[in-house]
Design an enzyme around this catalytic site. Structure first.
Site, PDB file in Angstrom:
ATOM      1  N   ASN A  62     -22.039  35.516 -29.555  1.00 37.93           N
ATOM      2  CA  ASN A  62     -21.852  34.069 -29.253  1.00 37.93           C
ATOM      3  C   ASN A  62     -23.144  33.634 -28.578  1.00 37.93           C
ATOM      4  OD1 ASN A  62     -19.459  32.404 -27.029  1.00 37.93           O
ATOM      5  ND2 ASN A  62     -20.461  31.590 -28.844  1.00 37.93           N
TER       6      ASN A  62
ATOM      7  N   ASN B 147     -21.395  22.107 -26.292  1.00 34.36           N
ATOM      8  CA  ASN B 147     -21.109  22.664 -27.623  1.00 34.36           C
ATOM      9  C   ASN B 147     -22.130  22.164 -28.637  1.00 34.36           C
ATOM     10  OD1 ASN B 147     -18.594  24.162 -27.275  1.00 34.36           O
ATOM     11  ND2 ASN B 147     -17.580  22.190 -26.950  1.00 34.36           N
TER      12      ASN B 147
ATOM     13  N   CYS C 292     -17.465  28.396 -20.310  1.00 35.11           N
ATOM     14  CA  CYS C 292     -17.892  29.235 -21.439  1.00 35.11           C
ATOM     15  C   CYS C 292     -18.024  30.662 -20.904  1.00 35.11           C
ATOM     16  CB  CYS C 292     -19.224  28.737 -21.989  1.00 35.11           C
ATOM     17  SG  CYS C 292     -19.841  29.722 -23.370  1.00 35.11           S
ATOM     18  N   GLY C 293     -17.134  31.541 -21.356  1.00 38.74           N
ATOM     19  CA  GLY C 293     -17.090  32.898 -20.802  1.00 38.74           C
ATOM     20  C   GLY C 293     -18.294  33.736 -21.200  1.00 38.74           C
ATOM     21  N   ASN C 294     -18.609  33.765 -22.500  1.00 37.78           N
ATOM     22  CA  ASN C 294     -19.799  34.521 -22.923  1.00 37.78           C
ATOM     23  C   ASN C 294     -21.054  33.859 -22.331  1.00 37.78           C
ATOM     24  OD1 ASN C 294     -18.542  36.508 -24.573  1.00 37.78           O
ATOM     25  ND2 ASN C 294     -18.217  34.967 -26.146  1.00 37.78           N
TER      26      ASN C 294
ATOM     27  N   ASN D 182     -10.712  25.505 -20.062  1.00 37.93           N
ATOM     28  CA  ASN D 182     -10.817  24.796 -21.350  1.00 37.93           C
ATOM     29  C   ASN D 182      -9.587  25.149 -22.179  1.00 37.93           C
ATOM     30  OD1 ASN D 182     -11.524  27.483 -21.819  1.00 37.93           O
ATOM     31  ND2 ASN D 182     -13.215  27.016 -23.185  1.00 37.93           N
TER      32      ASN D 182
ATOM     33  N   ASN E  76      -9.611  25.017 -28.628  1.00 39.15           N
ATOM     34  CA  ASN E  76     -10.141  26.247 -29.243  1.00 39.15           C
ATOM     35  C   ASN E  76      -8.952  26.974 -29.870  1.00 39.15           C
ATOM     36  OD1 ASN E  76     -13.041  26.258 -28.049  1.00 39.15           O
ATOM     37  ND2 ASN E  76     -11.705  25.888 -26.276  1.00 39.15           N
TER      38      ASN E  76
ATOM     39  N   CYS F 266     -15.661  34.601 -28.347  1.00 39.03           N
ATOM     40  CA  CYS F 266     -15.374  33.500 -27.421  1.00 39.03           C
ATOM     41  C   CYS F 266     -14.774  34.132 -26.173  1.00 39.03           C
ATOM     42  CB  CYS F 266     -14.382  32.528 -28.052  1.00 39.03           C
ATOM     43  SG  CYS F 266     -13.875  31.187 -26.952  1.00 39.03           S
ATOM     44  N   GLY F 267     -15.471  34.039 -25.056  1.00 38.65           N
ATOM     45  CA  GLY F 267     -15.026  34.716 -23.832  1.00 38.65           C
ATOM     46  C   GLY F 267     -13.743  34.125 -23.286  1.00 38.65           C
TER      47      GLY F 267
HETATM   48  N1  LIG Z   1     -16.158  25.657 -27.427  1.00 36.63           N
HETATM   49  C1  LIG Z   1     -15.545  25.853 -26.106  1.00 36.63           C
HETATM   50  C2  LIG Z   1     -16.640  26.151 -25.054  1.00 36.63           C
HETATM   51  C3  LIG Z   1     -17.328  27.491 -25.311  1.00 36.63           C
HETATM   52  C4  LIG Z   1     -16.387  28.628 -25.067  1.00 36.63           C
HETATM   53  C5  LIG Z   1     -16.828  29.996 -25.602  1.00 36.63           C
HETATM   54  N2  LIG Z   1     -18.109  30.066 -26.231  1.00 36.63           N
HETATM   55  C6  LIG Z   1     -16.670  31.077 -24.538  1.00 36.63           C
HETATM   56  O1  LIG Z   1     -17.388  32.076 -24.573  1.00 36.63           O
HETATM   57  O2  LIG Z   1     -15.751  30.905 -23.680  1.00 36.63           O
HETATM   58  C7  LIG Z   1     -14.800  24.569 -25.680  1.00 36.63           C
HETATM   59  O3  LIG Z   1     -15.141  23.475 -26.165  1.00 36.63           O
HETATM   60  O4  LIG Z   1     -13.906  24.682 -24.823  1.00 36.63           O
END
Ligand SMILES: N[C@H](CCC[C@H](N)C(=O)O)C(=O)O
Length: 308
Positions: free
Chosen positions: A13, A66, A75-77, A175, A224, A250-251
């Site tokens: 990611n 995004n 965003c975890g990752n 989120n 998500n 996706c973390g």
């Molecule tokens: N697209 C997600 C944010 C990035 C989350 C994802 N990349 C992660 O690692 O948590 C949202 O709009 O809530």
């Protein structure tokens, strides 16, 4: 405007990091989309601006965008890569082994490991306590279940689609996430698989199904969408991210999937979440906090001229 950037990823990611301690970078959605474009720009799932924190005890503020230009709370990752950005560039001492990141969803404590050169290799993030109430997700459905601690939540709610009914369990990690366990893929129509003789998570058409539910009016802020399969030793999942489309990992989605699996009796309180880009270790502690451990890698850096 010329922008110096660093490309980092967490389990595939990937993000464009831009230092913005002087708080003078504002990107329009079309500029974000251009920077994230994998043919005309740098290519990434999102942009992370590294800004000064409001709370001086935090290391920095993670401003996450995004690839479609929409802002997300967490965003975890990205926050593991955020820690790597700060440690590898000396903003945080490698010896300290920990830092607090400030995000739109609140402060997140991160402990990290470094290699012999003081470069961060992996991090464990306290992702906080999941929220479940429909208003917290948000989702326009009534709660239909209660957690052990008495929190109401949406458990395996059936949502209709052009390909039949799918059941979602909803969790907020700051989120919104909607998790669907594909327990019976044989019952799904052939057109949802690239190979109808092999109906699996790998052949599942997540772009169509994910896009349909991400934009469902039942999610006023979109969501998500995770699709997962429970194996004997691990949870395997794919994710269609809000504002990005399918990502390799996706973390926050891995955390939400793990929590949903525990809530629905499919898994215990600790799991390995297997994603297309790598594996994340998730623990849902007895105190309610979710811990996520995973890698963070730097790919390359450079300077790009951003058209006005
Ligand atoms: N697209 C997600 C944010 C990035 C989350 C994802 N990349 C992660 O690692 O948590 C949202 O709009 O809530």
């Amino acid at each position: 405007m010329d922008l110096d950037f660093i490309k980092l990823h967490g389990a595939g990611n990937d993000f464009v990091f831009i230092e913005d301690f002087s708080r003078d970078i504002e990107l329009r959605s079309d500029q974000v989309a251009w920077l994230c474009d994998r043919h005309f720009g740098i290519g990434a799932d999102g942009i992370i601006l590294v800004r000064p924190p409001e709370n001086p005890s935090c290391a920095a503020y993670m401003h996450y965008i995004n690839s479609d230009g929409s802002l997300a709370e967490m965003c975890g990752n990205g926050v593991r890569c955020f820690a790597k950005f700060l440690v590898d560039r000396g903003y945080v001492s490698a010896e300290s082994g920990q830092l607090v990141a400030e995000t739109r969803a609140g402060e997140r404590r991160i402990s990290f490991e470094t290699d012999d050169f003081g470069k961060l290799t992996q991090a464990t993030v306290d992702m906080g306590i999941p929220e479940f109430s429909p208003s917290a997700i948000p989702i326009l459905l009534e709660a239909n279940a209660e957690t052990e601690s008495g929190a109401s939540y949406v458990r395996e709610a059936s949502l209709e689609s052009p390909w039949g009914w799918f059941s979602f369990t909803c969790v907020s990690m700051g989120n919104p996430h909607a998790v669907c366990f594909l327990d019976d893929m044989d019952g799904l129509p052939d057109e949802l698989f690239s190979d109808s003789r092999d109906k699996s998570l790998e052949t599942f058409d997540i772009e169509r199904a994910g896009a349909f539910f991400e934009a469902s009016p039942v999610f006023p802020e979109r969501a998500n969408i995770e699709f997962a399969v429970v194996g004997s030793h691990a949870l395997t999942m794919r994710v269609f991210e809000r504002g990005c489309g399918e990502t390799l990992a996706c973390g926050t989605g891995a955390c939400a999937t793990h929590v949903a699996a525990a809530l629905t009796g499919r898994a215990g309180r600790s799991n390995e979440l297997v994603l297309r880009g790598g594996t994340l270790s998730i623990e849902w502690r007895a105190d309610g906090h979710v811990l996520m451990t995973g890698p963070a890698r730097e790919s390359f850096s450079g300077t790009i001229h951003l058209p006005a």
